[in-house]
Design a protein around this motif. Structure first.
Motif, PDB file in Angstrom:
ATOM      1  N   THR A  56       0.828  -1.200   0.000  1.00 61.23           N
ATOM      2  CA  THR A  56       0.000   0.000   0.000  1.00 61.23           C
ATOM      3  C   THR A  56       0.868   1.259   0.000  1.00 61.23           C
ATOM      4  N   LEU A  57       1.851   1.278   0.884  1.00 58.06           N
ATOM      5  CA  LEU A  57       2.749   2.436   0.928  1.00 58.06           C
ATOM      6  C   LEU A  57       3.442   2.615  -0.421  1.00 58.06           C
ATOM      7  N   HIS A  58       3.901   1.512  -0.992  1.00 58.02           N
ATOM      8  CA  HIS A  58       4.630   1.597  -2.259  1.00 58.02           C
ATOM      9  C   HIS A  58       3.734   2.109  -3.385  1.00 58.02           C
ATOM     10  N   GLN A  59       2.490   1.670  -3.435  1.00 52.09           N
ATOM     11  CA  GLN A  59       1.576   2.161  -4.479  1.00 52.09           C
ATOM     12  C   GLN A  59       1.302   3.655  -4.303  1.00 52.09           C
ATOM     13  N   HIS A  60       1.223   4.105  -3.066  1.00 51.34           N
ATOM     14  CA  HIS A  60       1.066   5.542  -2.830  1.00 51.34           C
ATOM     15  C   HIS A  60       2.274   6.307  -3.372  1.00 51.34           C
ATOM     16  N   PHE A  61       3.452   5.757  -3.123  1.00 58.99           N
ATOM     17  CA  PHE A  61       4.672   6.394  -3.624  1.00 58.99           C
ATOM     18  C   PHE A  61       4.687   6.426  -5.159  1.00 58.99           C
ATOM     19  N   LEU A  62       4.369   5.315  -5.775  1.00 60.44           N
ATOM     20  CA  LEU A  62       4.372   5.231  -7.249  1.00 60.44           C
ATOM     21  C   LEU A  62       3.366   6.207  -7.872  1.00 60.44           C
ATOM     22  N   LYS A  63       2.198   6.266  -7.281  1.00 56.65           N
ATOM     23  CA  LYS A  63       1.152   7.191  -7.727  1.00 56.65           C
ATOM     24  C   LYS A  63       1.695   8.633  -7.818  1.00 56.65           C
ATOM     25  N   ASP A  64       2.534   9.005  -6.865  1.00 50.66           N
ATOM     26  CA  ASP A  64       3.062  10.367  -6.832  1.00 50.66           C
ATOM     27  C   ASP A  64       4.302  10.567  -7.700  1.00 50.66           C
ATOM     28  N   HIS A  65       5.082   9.500  -7.925  1.00 48.19           N
ATOM     29  CA  HIS A  65       6.382   9.702  -8.579  1.00 48.19           C
ATOM     30  C   HIS A  65       6.612   8.846  -9.833  1.00 48.19           C
TER      31      HIS A  65
END
Lengths: 229, 229
Positions: free
Chosen positions: B188-197
């Motif tokens: 979940t954290l990683h998908q949030h990061f990918l969404k932004d970057h």
DNA sequence: ATAATATAAAAGTATTACTATTATTTTTGC
DNA sequence: GCAAAAATAATAGTAATACTTTTATATTAT
């Protein structure tokens, strides 16, 4: 494969280095010993000064190859993903069945690394350990958008996109092919890390590997999708 | 909930700090402004000296609360997981249906954080961003085994274990409950990061959230498991 | 043989990540 | 309300980091 790889060079974005480390003996020693040293003392404690001492060279000479240790880490992880990508393409190129192809792909990206003697100055087993323990630090920075724009992460992105394509070929209507692809790569690394440091947070060990878990997760998800729409 | 939380304190392992930052005004200012500052300039550029300047206090005074910035990061992430755990337990405690309970749990751990006014000096929205961008650095270190033994990560581990229990309740014979639980949190954290970057590496955006992806993944996997053994 | 290039050595700078000492302010216990 | 204790601030200092610059020496290419 060994002989073929001897003539192959993993192509890394030229913006990552000042001078190509593959172009000289000193450059190769920098790569070789940075892998050994980062594995041994960790990325935080690793410095160009210490590296200079062990390779019998001067700090300032290392700075002519890499601007700083962050770029060296980006180089090492890019090399790793390029090397894995090569193996992936080589092994799956001739396959036609989407399921087999995806299975083989998962096996390759999640397997424990074994030494590849094609690149004599690179210890792939230790480099894999570095990717597990340190590679997140290469993109969890304030400069990530700028560096992404400069193409620092193209190889990794290409790798995720290849995985995405394999997922689409097997389950064309699945809604999250790229999220699943990125989860496969990061998730596999994370399970390897947990296995070594937080065994209560994973069911993976030497018998049931991160690869087994990921394959189970991916095929249960996609089979359920394919059968239920 | 707000009123209840005002009397609640998130209990952090005492070994993480030298003096409890909740025990004084200065301590609370350290926490408050370290969150703002780490979010603004990133963990690498953050120093106690800079923090001292913005809170109008001395570097040496901050050192009486935390040995170094690494321990402060461990404190902040522990606080975040403790806060999430509290919300989780509170929201699911009365539920009896395993499926509903798991659904609610996934919604809580993967939702975008909204400001919680119960803790006036802590900006939970920014703290969530810090957890996404920096928290991996709290355990990807050479000292992880020692710090784990000292109990630095107990809250996070308890959180994973709670998730694991929910998975087991819904799918008692599933082989990888703790691996799936840890994958849910990290993924979940990683998908949030990918969404932004790295938007090309994820299908998540403001419409289809990381929470939607994870819920789809978890239920497809466990439903397939429950129906096919 | 000379010029160009690469590497090494040495020195210097600003910043970081602290520690130690002393002074001042705030809190508390009586 | 005052003394003692505790907390905080100010100052200074150290070793290491993350570089840059300059100069010297070695290697390679023409």
């Amino acid at each position: 494969m060994e002989r073929l790889l001897k003539t192959i060079k993993i192509a890394i974005n030229e913006k990552i280095y000042l001078k190509d480390p593959e172009s000289s003996q000193l450059g190769k020693r920098i790569i070789e010993h940075s892998i050994l040293m980062i594995d041994e003392i960790g990325f935080e404690s690793f410095t160009f000064k210490k590296l200079g001492v062990v390779i019998g060279s001067n700090e300032s000479s290392i700075y002519r190859y890499f601007e700083n240790k962050h770029k060296l880490l980006v180089y090492l992880t890019s090399w790793y993903w390029g090397w894995l990508e090569y193996q992936l393409v080589f092994a799956t190129n001739s396959m036609t069945d989407p399921k087999e192809k995806l299975e083989k792909t998962l096996a390759i990206v999640s397997k424990s690394t074994v030494q590849d003697n094609a690149f004599t100055h690179i210890n792939e087993v230790l480099l894999n350990k570095i990717v597990v323990n340190e590679s997140s630090k290469s993109f969890l920075t304030k400069e990530v958008d700028l560096e992404n724009k400069e193409g620092y992460f193209v190889i990794y992105k290409r790798m995720v996109n290849r995985l995405e394509d394999m997922i689409k070929a097997f389950a064309p209507t699945y809604d999250y092919p790229s999220s699943l692809a990125s989860t496969i790569l990061e998730g596999t690394l994370h399970q390897h890390f947990l296995k070594d440091h937080f065994p209560t947070l994973t069911n993976c060990d030497d018998k049931r590997t991160p690869g087994d878990f990921i394959a189970d997760l991916v095929f249960k998800t996609l089979n359920q999708h394919n059968s239920n729409g």
